[in-house]
Design a protein around this motif. Structure first.
Motif, short mmCIF file in Angstrom:
data_model
loop_
_atom_site.label_atom_id
_atom_site.label_comp_id
_atom_site.label_asym_id
_atom_site.label_seq_id
_atom_site.Cartn_x
_atom_site.Cartn_y
_atom_site.Cartn_z
N TRP A 17 0.84 -1.20 0.00
CA TRP A 17 0.00 0.00 0.00
C TRP A 17 0.88 1.26 0.00
N LEU A 18 1.91 1.23 0.86
CA LEU A 18 2.80 2.38 0.91
C LEU A 18 3.53 2.57 -0.41
N LEU A 19 3.93 1.45 -0.99
CA LEU A 19 4.68 1.55 -2.25
C LEU A 19 3.81 2.19 -3.33
N VAL A 20 2.54 1.79 -3.36
CA VAL A 20 1.66 2.36 -4.38
C VAL A 20 1.39 3.84 -4.08
N ALA A 21 1.15 4.12 -2.80
CA ALA A 21 0.78 5.50 -2.46
C ALA A 21 1.94 6.47 -2.69
N ARG A 22 3.14 6.04 -2.34
CA ARG A 22 4.28 6.97 -2.40
C ARG A 22 4.86 7.08 -3.82
N TRP A 23 5.02 5.95 -4.50
CA TRP A 23 5.69 6.00 -5.80
C TRP A 23 4.74 5.74 -6.97
N GLY A 24 3.45 5.74 -6.68
CA GLY A 24 2.47 5.53 -7.75
C GLY A 24 2.61 6.59 -8.83
N THR A 25 2.20 6.24 -10.05
CA THR A 25 2.55 7.10 -11.17
C THR A 25 1.58 8.24 -11.39
N SER A 26 0.35 8.11 -10.96
CA SER A 26 -0.56 9.20 -11.31
C SER A 26 -0.78 10.10 -10.09
N GLU A 27 -1.43 11.22 -10.34
CA GLU A 27 -1.69 12.15 -9.24
C GLU A 27 -2.67 11.55 -8.25
N LYS A 28 -3.45 10.59 -8.74
CA LYS A 28 -4.46 9.99 -7.88
C LYS A 28 -3.89 8.83 -7.06
N ALA A 29 -2.57 8.69 -7.06
CA ALA A 29 -1.96 7.51 -6.46
C ALA A 29 -2.45 7.25 -5.03
N GLN A 30 -2.61 8.33 -4.27
CA GLN A 30 -2.99 8.12 -2.88
C GLN A 30 -4.41 7.60 -2.74
N LEU A 31 -5.28 8.18 -3.56
CA LEU A 31 -6.67 7.72 -3.55
C LEU A 31 -6.73 6.25 -3.96
N ILE A 32 -5.96 5.93 -5.01
CA ILE A 32 -5.98 4.56 -5.51
C ILE A 32 -5.42 3.59 -4.48
N ALA A 33 -4.34 4.02 -3.82
CA ALA A 33 -3.75 3.16 -2.80
C ALA A 33 -4.73 2.95 -1.65
N PHE A 34 -5.48 4.00 -1.35
CA PHE A 34 -6.48 3.90 -0.29
C PHE A 34 -7.56 2.88 -0.67
N LYS A 35 -7.96 2.96 -1.92
CA LYS A 35 -8.97 2.03 -2.42
C LYS A 35 -8.45 0.60 -2.32
N TYR A 36 -7.22 0.43 -2.73
CA TYR A 36 -6.58 -0.89 -2.66
C TYR A 36 -6.56 -1.39 -1.22
N PHE A 37 -6.16 -0.49 -0.32
CA PHE A 37 -6.07 -0.87 1.09
C PHE A 37 -7.43 -1.28 1.63
N MET A 38 -8.43 -0.44 1.35
CA MET A 38 -9.76 -0.71 1.91
C MET A 38 -10.32 -2.03 1.40
N PHE A 39 -10.22 -2.24 0.10
CA PHE A 39 -10.74 -3.49 -0.46
C PHE A 39 -10.06 -4.69 0.18
N THR A 40 -8.73 -4.67 0.15
CA THR A 40 -7.99 -5.83 0.63
C THR A 40 -8.22 -6.03 2.10
N HIS A 41 -8.32 -4.91 2.81
CA HIS A 41 -8.50 -5.06 4.23
C HIS A 41 -9.88 -5.61 4.56
N LEU A 42 -10.86 -5.21 3.77
CA LEU A 42 -12.19 -5.77 3.94
C LEU A 42 -12.14 -7.28 3.75
N GLY A 43 -11.39 -7.69 2.75
CA GLY A 43 -11.19 -9.12 2.55
C GLY A 43 -10.53 -9.75 3.75
N ALA A 44 -9.54 -9.06 4.29
CA ALA A 44 -8.79 -9.61 5.42
C ALA A 44 -9.70 -9.77 6.63
N ILE A 45 -10.66 -8.85 6.77
CA ILE A 45 -11.60 -8.98 7.90
C ILE A 45 -12.41 -10.26 7.74
#
Lengths: 697, 506
Positions: free
Chosen positions: B150-178
């Motif tokens: 998640w950090l790797l995507v958020a920090r070095w992601g290529t688009s300006e939306k990287a943080q939003l996208i990383a957040f989406k990734y985190f939330m989805f996967t974490h929901l799965g983890a729950i």
């Protein structure tokens, strides 16, 4: 045979392919001659199996040991724990096909030394060419479906790579949709791959269905001989009503690979490749893989369906094969009559002639259904395969020599080449006559034996009381004969326009610029001469060929005699053939050879013929239909799904969900004011609630 | 050597701060050091663990984690067996190569030391998930796998939306983890143990009521399905894969999502197999829809990496199909496809990275703006062709073998015992047909990027440097090697798959 011949006949070209990039590091000469040498050595190994077939047993020439009788198998383990094997099968059909592929492969490799000389990407060329030969021989010599399918896909891959071989060409594209010729070539390769892939998928489904059935009946196998021995898989399939769909899907593979209707559309575009590629892959060998597969499974079907009393399935299968074959033969011939490019004419003609082979095999199967014997049609189909491989390779290589000399594909830009290229003219003329089925060239004998087989089918069917099949037999024969008339028509048209017509403006212009047209170099015309010679005497091989192909068949007794030739020319169908030749030959002679009637003017005058001409020229609009409706529709659909479903619904739903959660928390946050009074009241209320619960709960 | 697996993981975890500290002083050294750490792990694994597994089919290490009342309460173990060994091998190999590839690819970025440190942690997470013998341990590593990525995507992601996208990734996967942790808790309530290989685990599940088991299967399945991005839980994937820094996309797509596939085989099929197969038809339907959906959307993409992302969804469908079929052939096909997909998709993402690195970060991924590169980058073009065709399933490349096994598995499942199941047969047929779509988007991509008229603006484009090319060449070689000789991996995987099939009772 030479030791390990069934393995090495495809292994050596594959090794040659892998070594090509390494040999290229030494120098160009080593690479070129090395590549050709590998294909020749591979062919020698393939050739060494021929005496074994005649003898009926496989003998190692070095040790003198008898390895077994025909059909002979040699296997190794491939995926050990699943019991999946790799193996080779030595029987008449496989050895025959291996030699067609290996022999023509080697010959065309020699020709390519001259034709492709100086191309900057020859390493890639030799790699795929040798890889193709290896894959093709692997396809035909495999003893099981899975390995055959591997070969099947390898040749498809090589075909894709070689059609688009000249992807860097910067000349303007022949079709307006693309910018350069290179881009057009790459598109053609892709079209071929995807179209044949549709057929391959059907084939794979059938193979896996059969495999799963054998697994459920106790002995999982892909092996041809074992499938023939054990019949339980058929019973399982038929019990679930899957037998007919499975065998029809199995035929889907041949329909794609052998460019039969409705998947015939890729072959004309495949002509974008170098002419040597067209000759070897898209005329002589790969497109015959489908015919091979039908010839491979037909005897298996006959045997297992008889053993399980399901000959109706054989009838259905054969009927489908025969009808598709006959229709394709007719369809492609109509397109061949009006095409403008030399290689396109030959491509349509290839589709049409393969239709004949399918027809012959289908007739064989139907005869098997009514009279219990498929040998006649089987022999006719494979014999036509051989003679076609030779004369079509000859025609393509001649066309290659012409294209090489004139640097144009359009035959209306040629004309008068007879005086400049006399050897090519003679060779191509022989090829065209053979294609048209003019006696005594090889095409006559093979085509005539197909007509004869159709005639025999009709007769037998009526004798055994199958009136519908009998009538079908006559209809198929009629279509085949009409197609023969059209074949002669376009053959004469082809030769006349290229060689006999006066020189075109284009040729004159070239001459003015001082670019004279020369005969091809010996490295190119010698292979032509060899093929022409075989086309001339091909008919005489019929007796030996029949003995070879039917070796080991229990129910037929064949002796090498010229009876078969006598039988062919005394068949009642000979009159139909002569009639057809007159029907096609006379108008072609007046239109193109003597030029008494100008074809352009004729079309101007007759609106009906003009409409037919345009219908044929546009390939019955089948191609446009596929491109616009299926391909275009699919891409539009995928864009729409992306835009309106994935992004607009699923993704938006997720964001909406996130928004709802956030809004909820925002709203809820308002209750958390941070005001101590409120907090205390809430805490008090909570304590009271708990106390009440404890007291009365 | 005993303790090899522990040393391997510890090396990766301890390596992270070391890389960070060293990287603070010399940016260049960080990458090479991280590469060295992962290479050593790979070496330990292949020299010490693989031979043991080949010989005895099993290599286990057990450690006591917490003691209670004098007896081990929580044990934690690392288990390399026929099922996990090829997967761990592939994870380590692909990640090592991706690390090497990163050195040049990330050379223009800031905070490289952090990038490489996180990368090592990320690798440790994946390896831990696959080797875990204990559900709690499994869950911990599952989350370790998530956070660094998640950090790797958020920090070095290529688009300006990287943080939003990383957040989406985190939330989805974490929901799965729950869902997964709920599943673990439910399992514990049945068995009173977290240890997968304790006898109570099997006996507890065997004695459990069917409804509870169905609930557990549903919970685990949801968790793994999010990781695999099965339809309709896929929408995090295209964004994440396409906007992650390319070496991370390689790992995300090549091995991380496959951890979900592996976990289904390891946990669901092995322990809850009899419940799992109740839903065979449903799962096969989901798999087939995912295959087609991903493929169809891949056709619609103009962005190279986004196309690859949708293609990954489609490929996840293939793997799930083999598992859903629940036959030995299908399961071994799926597991082998993990290896092959890691190779082919890893390669294709690396190619995307090469284009972005050698041409332009934005222009280099727009397929409409590329073209005619085969003449400029012949080696890259050849490698793309090998990877693409392997994914299409063209022999003699490795993808062919696994796809055929998956499909064969589906057909065998459909053939039932004695009578064919027509709905399943239709699903299997549609699955095979969908390979045409794969061929379509791959070949179209190759045509758009590498063929066609060469453009003047690409006059000076060159092949990438050796540190990027060498990993790609190695993977391409593997695709060919495994195509000719699949038994190299399959002779380990098939017995494991057969064991699972026996447990299911198929």
């Amino acid at each position: 045979m030479l030791p390990l011949a069934p393995w090495l006949c495809w292994g050596i070209p594959v090794i040659g392919a892998i070594l090509t990039p390494l040999l290229a590091k030494i120098n160009h000469k080593v690479r070129d001659y090395g590549a050709v040498l590998f294909s020749i050595v591979g062919f020698i190994f393939g050739l060494s199996m021929v005496p074994d077939i005649f003898a009926g047993q496989v003998v190692n020439w070095f040790t003198g040991k008898v390895l077994g009788s025909i059909p002979y198998e040699s296997k190794v383990v491939w995926i050990s724990k699943l019991g999946i094997e790799m193996g080779v099968l030595v029987d008449p059909l496989s050895v025959f096909m291996a030699n067609i592929a290996g022999g023509l492969g080697a010959l065309i490799m020699v020709y390519a030394l001259g034709y492709m000389h100086g191309d900057p990407d020859l390493t890639r060329y030799w790699f795929f060419k040798n890889f193709f030969i290896g894959g093709m021989v692997l396809l035909v010599i495999s003893n099981n479906f899975l390995q055959m399918f591997i070969g099947w896909e390898i040749v498809g891959l090589c075909s894709y790579a070689l059609i688009g071989f000249w992807h860097k060409k910067k000349e303007p594209s022949p079709v307006p949709d693309y910018k350069t010729e290179g881009e057009y070539n790459a598109m053609c390769g892709m079209k071929a791959f995807i179209t044949t892939r549709v057929g391959d998928v059907a084939l794979l489904i059938a193979i896996l269905t059969i495999y799963a059935s054998t697994l459920r009946t106790g002995n999982p196998t892909f092996n041809f001989l074992e499938l023939r021995e054990q019949v339980e898989w058929v019973r399982l399939l038929v019990a679930n009503g899957l037998l007919i769909p499975t065998i029809i899907l199995l035929f889907g593979g041949p329909v794609g690979k052998s460019a039969q209707f409705p998947l015939h559309v890729w072959l004309p575009e495949a002509m974008a490749g170098p002419t040597t590629v067209s000759a070897l892959i898209h005329a002589a060998t790969m497109v015959k893989a489908g015919v091979y597969l039908v010839a491979r499974v037909l005897p298996i079907f006959v045997e297992v369906f008889e053993a399980t009393n399901l000959t109706n399935a054989l009838c259905t299968f054969s009927l489908v094969v025969a009808c598709i074959g006959a229709f394709t033969a007719f369809l492609a011939a109509t397109m061949g009559m009006v095409a403008r490019e030399v290689k396109k004419v030959l491509a349509y003609s290839t589709i049409s002639q393969i239709g004949y082979m399918m027809l012959a095999l289908g007739i064989g199967g139907l005869t098997g259904y009514v009279a219990g014997e498929i040998a006649e049609g089987y022999y006719a189909g494979t014999f036509h395969l051989m003679s076609h491989a030779v004369f079509k390779a000859l025609l393509f290589l001649s066309a290659g020599a012409i294209l090489h000399a004139t640097e144009t594909k359009d035959m209306f830009e040629m004309g008068g080449l007879k005086q400049y290229m006399p050897i090519t003219y003679k060779c191509m003329f022989i090829g065209a006559l053979s294609l048209a089925g003019i006696p005594p060239f090889s095409g006559f004998w093979s085509k005539e034996s197909i007509f004869d087989a159709a005639w025999v089918l009709a007769e037998e069917a009526y004798q055994h009381g199958y009136a519908i099949i009998g009538a079908t037999g006559y209809i198929l024969l009629f279509i085949a004969v009409i197609t023969a008339a059209m074949t002669l028509f376009y053959s004469i048209r082809l030769i006349a326009i290229i060689f006999i017509w006066p020189e075109s403006e284009y040729i004159k212009e070239r001459k003015r610029r001082g670019e004279h047209i020369h005969e091809a170099p010996p490295v190119m015309w010698v292979p032509l001469a060899v093929l022409a010679a075989v086309s001339v005497i091909g008919g005489l091989l019929a007796p030996a060929f029949q003995v070879f192909m039917l070796k080991g068949w229990e129910r037929v007794d064949v002796h090498a005699s010229f009876e078969i030739l006598v039988k062919t020319v005394t068949s009642p169908t000979i009159f139909m053939t002569l009639g057809a030749l007159a029907l096609g030959g006379i108008p072609a002679y007046y239109f193109y050879w003597s030029r008494k009637i100008d074809p352009e003017e004729f079309l101007e005058k007759h609106g009906f013929f003009r409409a037919v001409h345009s219908f044929f020229y546009n390939r019955w609009y089948i191609n446009d239909f596929y491109m616009k409706v299926i391909v275009g529709g699919f891409i539009k659909l995928s864009n729409a799904v992306y835009k309106f479903f994935d992004q607009a619904i699923i993704d938006r739903f997720n964001y909406a969900l996130a928004w709802v959660v956030r809004s909820f928390s925002q709203a809820f946050r308002k209750t958390h004011t941070g005001d101590l009074n409120y907090n205390m009241i809430a805490a008090m209320l909570g304590i009271i609630a708990i106390l009440l619960l404890l007291l009365f709960g | 050597m005993s303790g090899s697996l522990l040393i391997m993981i510890v090396l990766l975890v301890v390596g992270a701060p070391i890389v960070y500290a060293v990287g603070k002083r010399s940016t260049k050294a960080a990458g090479w050091l991280a590469f060295t750490f992962s290479l050593i792990s790979l070496t330990i694994f292949s020299l010490s663990v693989v031979p043991a597994v080949l010989k005895e089919n099993l290599y286990v290490e057990t450690y006591t984690w917490a003691e209670m009342f004098g007896a081990p309460f929580l044990t934690f173990g690392l288990r390399a067996d026929n099922l996990s060994t090829p997967i761990v091998g592939m994870i380590l190999l692909l990640c090592t190569l991706a690390t090497l590839y990163s050195i040049e690819y990330m050379s223009r970025e800031h905070n490289q030391e952090l990038y490489f440190a996180l990368l090592l942690l990320y690798i440790a997470g994946m390896v831990g998930v696959v080797l875990a013998t204990n559900l709690v341990q499994f869950y911990i590593f599952w989350e370790i796998m998530l956070i660094p990525s998640w950090l790797l995507v958020a920090r070095w992601g290529t688009s300006e939306k990287a943080q939003l996208i990383a957040f989406k990734y985190f939330m989805f996967t974490h929901l799965g983890a729950i869902c997964i942790i709920l599943g673990i808790a439910a399992t514990w309530s049945l068995t009173a143990t977290f240890d997968l290989y304790a006898t109570e685990m099997v006996s507890g599940i065997a004695a459990a009521p069917a409804s509870t088991l169905k609930l557990i299967v549903a919970l685990f399945m949801l968790g793994f399905a999010v990781k695999m991005a099965l339809f309709p839980l896929h929408s995090w994937l295209p964004d994440t894969y396409s906007e992650a820094p390319t070496p991370i996309s390689v790992i995300l797509s090549g091995v991380m999502s496959e951890c979900g596939v592996y976990a289904i085989a390891r946990i669901l099929l092995t322990f809850f197999g009899t419940t799992f197969v109740i839903y065979t038809t449903t799962f096969m339907t989901i798999a087939v829809i995912t295959m087609i959906y991903g493929g169809v959307l891949a056709l619609a993409q103009k962005d190279f990496k986004r196309m690859l992302a949708y293609s990954s969804i489609s490929q996840m469908g293939y793997m799930f199909l083999g598992l859903a079929a629940g036959t030995a052939t299908g399961i071994s096909g799926s597991m082998f496809h993990i290896v092959n997909h890691a190779i082919s998709k890893g390669l294709l993402f690396m190619v995307a990275g090469v284009l972005m690195h050698q041409i332009d970060q934005i222009k280099g991924r727009d397929m409409d703006k590329l073209g005619g590169l085969a003449g400029k980058m012949p080696i890259t073009a050849t490698i793309t062709l090998i990877a693409g065709l392997s994914m299409v399933g063209v022999p003699p490349l490795s993808g062919f073998v696994s796809e055929v096994l998956i499909f064969a598995g589906a057909f065998i499942a459909a053939s039932g015992a004695g009578s064919w199941s027509i709905p399943m047969l239709i699903l299997a047929v549609i699955a095979v047909i969908s390979t045409v779509i794969t061929a379509g988007y791959i070949l179209w991509m190759i045509r758009r990027v590498f063929f066609g008229p060469p453009r003047e603006e690409f006059e000076n484009v060159k092949e990438p440097p050796l540190t990027m090319l060498a990993p790609m060449a190695l993977l391409a070689f593997l695709a060919i090697l495994l195509g000719f000789y699949p038994d190299l991996v399959l002779r380990i995987l098939v017995p494991a798959a057969e064991e699972i099939e026996k447990l299911i009772g198929g």
